[in-house]
Design a protein around this motif. Structure first.
Motif, PDB file in Angstrom:
ATOM      1  N   LEU A  26      -8.194   9.157  -8.752  1.00 22.17           N
ATOM      2  CA  LEU A  26      -8.369   7.695  -8.824  1.00 22.17           C
ATOM      3  C   LEU A  26      -7.015   7.066  -9.132  1.00 22.17           C
ATOM      4  CD1 LEU A  26     -10.089   5.064  -9.062  1.00 22.17           C
ATOM      5  CD2 LEU A  26     -10.388   5.628 -11.491  1.00 22.17           C
ATOM      6  N   LEU A  27      -6.554   6.211  -8.236  1.00 19.16           N
ATOM      7  CA  LEU A  27      -5.284   5.505  -8.445  1.00 19.16           C
ATOM      8  C   LEU A  27      -5.606   4.094  -8.922  1.00 19.16           C
ATOM      9  CD1 LEU A  27      -2.123   5.623  -7.932  1.00 19.16           C
ATOM     10  CD2 LEU A  27      -2.607   4.483  -5.775  1.00 19.16           C
ATOM     11  N   GLY A  28      -5.359   3.831 -10.208  1.00 17.96           N
ATOM     12  CA  GLY A  28      -5.642   2.502 -10.778  1.00 17.96           C
ATOM     13  C   GLY A  28      -6.988   2.485 -11.460  1.00 17.96           C
ATOM     14  N   ALA A  29      -6.964   2.434 -12.802  1.00 20.42           N
ATOM     15  CA  ALA A  29      -8.234   2.388 -13.560  1.00 20.42           C
ATOM     16  C   ALA A  29      -8.318   1.053 -14.292  1.00 20.42           C
ATOM     17  CB  ALA A  29      -8.332   3.572 -14.514  1.00 20.42           C
ATOM     18  N   GLY A  30      -8.287  -0.021 -13.521  1.00 18.22           N
ATOM     19  CA  GLY A  30      -8.489  -1.363 -14.086  1.00 18.22           C
ATOM     20  C   GLY A  30      -9.977  -1.671 -14.090  1.00 18.22           C
ATOM     21  N   LYS A  31     -10.317  -2.927 -13.829  1.00 19.51           N
ATOM     22  CA  LYS A  31     -11.732  -3.335 -13.912  1.00 19.51           C
ATOM     23  C   LYS A  31     -12.591  -2.549 -12.918  1.00 19.51           C
ATOM     24  CE  LYS A  31     -10.409  -7.718 -13.511  1.00 19.51           C
ATOM     25  NZ  LYS A  31      -8.988  -7.616 -13.911  1.00 19.51           N
ATOM     26  N   VAL A  51      -8.831  13.246 -11.577  1.00 16.49           N
ATOM     27  CA  VAL A  51      -7.448  12.954 -11.966  1.00 16.49           C
ATOM     28  C   VAL A  51      -7.291  11.442 -11.881  1.00 16.49           C
ATOM     29  CG1 VAL A  51      -5.020  13.173 -11.280  1.00 16.49           C
ATOM     30  CG2 VAL A  51      -6.572  15.139 -11.038  1.00 16.49           C
ATOM     31  N   VAL A  52      -6.796  10.805 -12.954  1.00 15.91           N
ATOM     32  CA  VAL A  52      -6.583   9.354 -12.920  1.00 15.91           C
ATOM     33  C   VAL A  52      -5.098   9.073 -13.055  1.00 15.91           C
ATOM     34  CG1 VAL A  52      -7.086   7.144 -14.035  1.00 15.91           C
ATOM     35  CG2 VAL A  52      -8.869   8.890 -13.902  1.00 15.91           C
ATOM     36  N   ILE A  53      -4.600   8.226 -12.154  1.00 14.25           N
ATOM     37  CA  ILE A  53      -3.203   7.810 -12.249  1.00 14.25           C
ATOM     38  C   ILE A  53      -3.219   6.330 -12.628  1.00 14.25           C
ATOM     39  CG2 ILE A  53      -1.011   7.599 -11.012  1.00 14.25           C
ATOM     40  CD1 ILE A  53      -2.102   9.822  -9.130  1.00 14.25           C
ATOM     41  N   GLU A  54      -2.737   6.036 -13.807  1.00 10.98           N
ATOM     42  CA  GLU A  54      -2.855   4.681 -14.363  1.00 10.98           C
ATOM     43  C   GLU A  54      -1.740   4.498 -15.392  1.00 10.98           C
ATOM     44  OE1 GLU A  54      -4.783   1.692 -14.319  1.00 10.98           O
ATOM     45  OE2 GLU A  54      -3.392   1.274 -15.947  1.00 10.98           O
ATOM     46  N   PRO A  55      -0.849   3.475 -15.183  1.00 11.44           N
ATOM     47  CA  PRO A  55       0.303   3.339 -16.091  1.00 11.44           C
ATOM     48  C   PRO A  55      -0.083   3.044 -17.539  1.00 11.44           C
ATOM     49  CG  PRO A  55       0.257   1.555 -14.447  1.00 11.44           C
ATOM     50  CD  PRO A  55      -0.822   2.517 -14.088  1.00 11.44           C
ATOM     51  N   LYS A  62      -8.510   7.538 -22.372  1.00 15.47           N
ATOM     52  CA  LYS A  62      -7.943   8.585 -23.242  1.00 15.47           C
ATOM     53  C   LYS A  62      -9.065   9.437 -23.838  1.00 15.47           C
ATOM     54  CE  LYS A  62      -3.749   6.098 -24.437  1.00 15.47           C
ATOM     55  NZ  LYS A  62      -3.228   5.081 -25.354  1.00 15.47           N
ATOM     56  N   ALA A  63     -10.191   8.788 -24.159  1.00 16.60           N
ATOM     57  CA  ALA A  63     -11.324   9.536 -24.721  1.00 16.60           C
ATOM     58  C   ALA A  63     -11.861  10.521 -23.683  1.00 16.60           C
ATOM     59  CB  ALA A  63     -12.418   8.575 -25.167  1.00 16.60           C
ATOM     60  N   LEU A  64     -11.845  10.099 -22.424  1.00 20.47           N
ATOM     61  CA  LEU A  64     -12.354  10.987 -21.366  1.00 20.47           C
ATOM     62  C   LEU A  64     -11.446  12.198 -21.176  1.00 20.47           C
ATOM     63  CD1 LEU A  64     -13.590   8.394 -18.750  1.00 20.47           C
ATOM     64  CD2 LEU A  64     -14.974  10.129 -19.897  1.00 20.47           C
ATOM     65  N   ALA A  65     -10.166  12.025 -21.522  1.00 18.83           N
ATOM     66  CA  ALA A  65      -9.230  13.152 -21.404  1.00 18.83           C
ATOM     67  C   ALA A  65      -9.697  14.309 -22.285  1.00 18.83           C
ATOM     68  CB  ALA A  65      -7.822  12.702 -21.781  1.00 18.83           C
ATOM     69  N   HIS A  66     -10.355  13.971 -23.413  1.00 16.78           N
ATOM     70  CA  HIS A  66     -10.873  15.036 -24.286  1.00 16.78           C
ATOM     71  C   HIS A  66     -12.015  15.799 -23.626  1.00 16.78           C
ATOM     72  CE1 HIS A  66      -8.344  13.847 -27.541  1.00 16.78           C
ATOM     73  NE2 HIS A  66      -8.788  12.608 -27.485  1.00 16.78           N
ATOM     74  N   ARG A  67     -12.629  15.184 -22.571  1.00 19.29           N
ATOM     75  CA  ARG A  67     -13.709  15.894 -21.851  1.00 19.29           C
ATOM     76  C   ARG A  67     -13.185  16.588 -20.601  1.00 19.29           C
ATOM     77  NH1 ARG A  67     -18.169  11.550 -20.811  1.00 19.29           N
ATOM     78  NH2 ARG A  67     -18.968  13.239 -19.539  1.00 19.29           N
ATOM     79  N   GLY A  68     -11.857  16.626 -20.480  1.00 18.01           N
ATOM     80  CA  GLY A  68     -11.277  17.395 -19.370  1.00 18.01           C
ATOM     81  C   GLY A  68     -10.734  16.573 -18.235  1.00 18.01           C
ATOM     82  N   LEU A  69     -10.930  15.237 -18.285  1.00 14.15           N
ATOM     83  CA  LEU A  69     -10.387  14.378 -17.232  1.00 14.15           C
ATOM     84  C   LEU A  69      -8.862  14.369 -17.381  1.00 14.15           C
ATOM     85  CD1 LEU A  69     -11.737  11.036 -16.059  1.00 14.15           C
ATOM     86  CD2 LEU A  69      -9.451  11.026 -17.005  1.00 14.15           C
ATOM     87  N   SER A  70      -8.164  14.428 -16.248  1.00 16.35           N
ATOM     88  CA  SER A  70      -6.712  14.520 -16.287  1.00 16.35           C
ATOM     89  C   SER A  70      -6.098  13.133 -16.054  1.00 16.35           C
ATOM     90  CB  SER A  70      -6.291  15.516 -15.199  1.00 16.35           C
ATOM     91  OG  SER A  70      -4.932  15.495 -15.039  1.00 16.35           O
ATOM     92  N   VAL A  71      -5.263  12.677 -17.006  1.00 16.54           N
ATOM     93  CA  VAL A  71      -4.636  11.355 -16.886  1.00 16.54           C
ATOM     94  C   VAL A  71      -3.141  11.539 -16.668  1.00 16.54           C
ATOM     95  CG1 VAL A  71      -4.295   9.108 -17.996  1.00 16.54           C
ATOM     96  CG2 VAL A  71      -6.377  10.407 -18.472  1.00 16.54           C
ATOM     97  N   ALA A  86      -7.519   2.019  -6.152  1.00 18.96           N
ATOM     98  CA  ALA A  86      -8.088   0.824  -6.799  1.00 18.96           C
ATOM     99  C   ALA A  86      -7.018   0.032  -7.541  1.00 18.96           C
ATOM    100  CB  ALA A  86      -9.229   1.232  -7.730  1.00 18.96           C
ATOM    101  N   VAL A  87      -5.789   0.044  -7.002  1.00 15.82           N
ATOM    102  CA  VAL A  87      -4.737  -0.810  -7.572  1.00 15.82           C
ATOM    103  C   VAL A  87      -4.780  -2.154  -6.862  1.00 15.82           C
ATOM    104  CG1 VAL A  87      -3.199   1.066  -8.278  1.00 15.82           C
ATOM    105  CG2 VAL A  87      -2.992   0.128  -5.962  1.00 15.82           C
ATOM    106  N   LYS A  88      -4.118  -3.156  -7.434  1.00 17.90           N
ATOM    107  CA  LYS A  88      -4.024  -4.459  -6.782  1.00 17.90           C
ATOM    108  C   LYS A  88      -3.224  -4.289  -5.489  1.00 17.90           C
ATOM    109  CE  LYS A  88      -5.577  -7.561  -9.917  1.00 17.90           C
ATOM    110  NZ  LYS A  88      -6.888  -8.181  -9.668  1.00 17.90           N
ATOM    111  N   PRO A  89      -3.531  -5.073  -4.464  1.00 15.49           N
ATOM    112  CA  PRO A  89      -2.810  -4.906  -3.196  1.00 15.49           C
ATOM    113  C   PRO A  89      -1.296  -5.017  -3.363  1.00 15.49           C
ATOM    114  CG  PRO A  89      -4.618  -6.488  -2.971  1.00 15.49           C
ATOM    115  CD  PRO A  89      -4.569  -6.105  -4.412  1.00 15.49           C
ATOM    116  N   GLN A  90      -0.864  -5.925  -4.274  1.00 17.34           N
ATOM    117  CA  GLN A  90       0.586  -6.110  -4.450  1.00 17.34           C
ATOM    118  C   GLN A  90       1.251  -4.915  -5.128  1.00 17.34           C
ATOM    119  OE1 GLN A  90      -1.846  -8.105  -5.499  1.00 17.34           O
ATOM    120  NE2 GLN A  90      -1.506  -8.949  -7.531  1.00 17.34           N
ATOM    121  N   SER A  91       0.447  -4.071  -5.815  1.00  8.70           N
ATOM    122  CA  SER A  91       1.011  -2.868  -6.457  1.00  8.70           C
ATOM    123  C   SER A  91       1.092  -1.703  -5.471  1.00  8.70           C
ATOM    124  CB  SER A  91       0.137  -2.408  -7.625  1.00  8.70           C
ATOM    125  OG  SER A  91      -0.148  -3.435  -8.511  1.00  8.70           O
TER     126      SER A  91
END
Ligand SMILES: NC(=O)c1ccc[n+]([C@@H]2O[C@H](COP(=O)([O-])OP(=O)(O)OC[C@H]3O[C@@H](n4cnc5c(N)ncnc54)[C@H](OP(=O)(O)O)[C@@H]3O)[C@@H](O)[C@H]2O)c1
Length: 286
Positions: A26-31, A51-55, A62-71, A86-91
């Motif tokens: 998942l690229l972008g974990a905003g709304k 795997v989540v890529i989110e600046p 972060k809590a999900l990282a404890h369940r094995g999700l990779s950030v 799921a990033v903004k188009p301008q990003s």
């Protein structure tokens, strides 16, 4: 069917992502990204496959990282079965290059970015990547959105089903073949929640202008819009029939509808508004 088989079938239908193959990036974990993530986990997707890529990861992430999700993993990346953008188009120009190591043969890229066409997405990903462009709306936050999806020619039946399963996590899903329709979809269902919220605001102000205390007018407008939406959702009847059912000839509703459906009224304004939004979506597309 035996009792055990019925229980097993129910479990599978409520956890359709339990057998998701491979990795989902998942690229972008905003709304929107977070809403999808919540839906996927609720439908049985194993956090260790995500795997989540989110600046700026949220506390929830972060809590999900404890369940094995990779950030924001460092090091060598393996090809993913699905990449969700799921990033903004301008990003997008800055964000998309990060995806290159995850896009392998057989990877499906699913973008929910407004205005970013299949052609533009294709230019940022390896040639021949299977792509789905999708347009959700904000009720996705409570799992009651509606998303329209459009595939490119490389999408297989299996990938289409996979995209449907992932998008169903935030509500209903419709597919179109013609990408040009996405501009009209954006204008109708993508922007549509704003029209409905404006309706609630405007009804409240109109209630105040006919003498109701502001707090009562606001509550009446809010509950009327929400309750009518729920009735429409649960009823098998068309909106026009539900409207007719509350309209007696010569009554109060009929007096209001004469104004709303008359010259320059609601119908005409909404048609103009949706046409303007469709034009704007075309102008912004790239
Ligand atoms: N909201 C809607 O009603 C709606 C409807 C239809 C489609 N969409 C589409 O959905 C997408 C997401 O919208 P949203 O409302 O969820 O926006 P959002 O809340 O701003 O989420 C975007 C996320 O992407 C992150 N991001 C920015 N640059 C990044 C990068 N280089 N790599 C990874 N992540 C990055 C942002 O982080 P920072 O906050 O740190 O920048 C933010 O968390 C948009 O493309 C929008 O067009 C939204």
């Amino acid at each position: 069917m035996t009792a055990e088989k019925i229980v097993a079938a129910r479990k599978t239908s409520s956890r359709p992502l339990a057998k998701f193959p491979g990795t989902l990036v998942l690229l972008g974990a905003g709304k929107m990204g977070q809403a999808m993530l919540n839906g996927w986990l609720a439908r049985g997707l194993d956090p260790r496959k995500i795997v989540v890529i989110e600046p700026q990861p949220s506390k929830a992430l972060k809590a999900l990282a404890h369940r094995g999700l990779s950030v924001n993993p460092k090091g060598k990346a393996a090809s993913a079965s699905v990449i969700v953008i799921a990033v903004k188009p301008q990003s997008a120009p800055a964000a998309l290059p990060v995806l290159a190591p995850y896009a392998g043969k057989g990877t499906l890229a699913l973008s929910i970015m407004a205005g970013r066409t299949l052609g533009t997405l294709q230019a940022s990903l390896p040639a021949g990547t299977a792509l789905v462009r999708a347009m959700p709306n904000t009720p996705a936050a409570i799992g009651r959105g509606i998303t329209v999806a459009c595939p490119n020619a490389a999408v297989t039946a299996r990938q289409r089903k996979q995209a449907t399963d992932l998008l169903t996590a935030i509500g209903s899903v419709e597919w179109v073949k013609d990408e040009h329709l996405i501009d009209a979809v954006t204008a109708l269902s993508g922007s549509g929640p704003a029209y409905v919220f404006l309706l609630a605001e405007t009804m409240a102000r109109a209630g105040i202008s006919v003498g109701l205390p502001p707090a009562l007018a606001t509550r009446l407008a809010r509950e009327t819009v929400a309750g009518s939406g729920e009735l429409l959702h649960q009823s098998r009847l068309d909106a026009a029939i539900l409207r007719q059912n509350v309209t007696s000839p010569g009554g109060t509703t009929a007096a209001a509808l004469d104004v709303l459906m008359g010259p320059g009224g609601f119908e005409i304004l909404l048609a103009k508004a949706i046409a303007a939004a469709t034009r704007r979506s075309r102008e912004l597309a790239g």
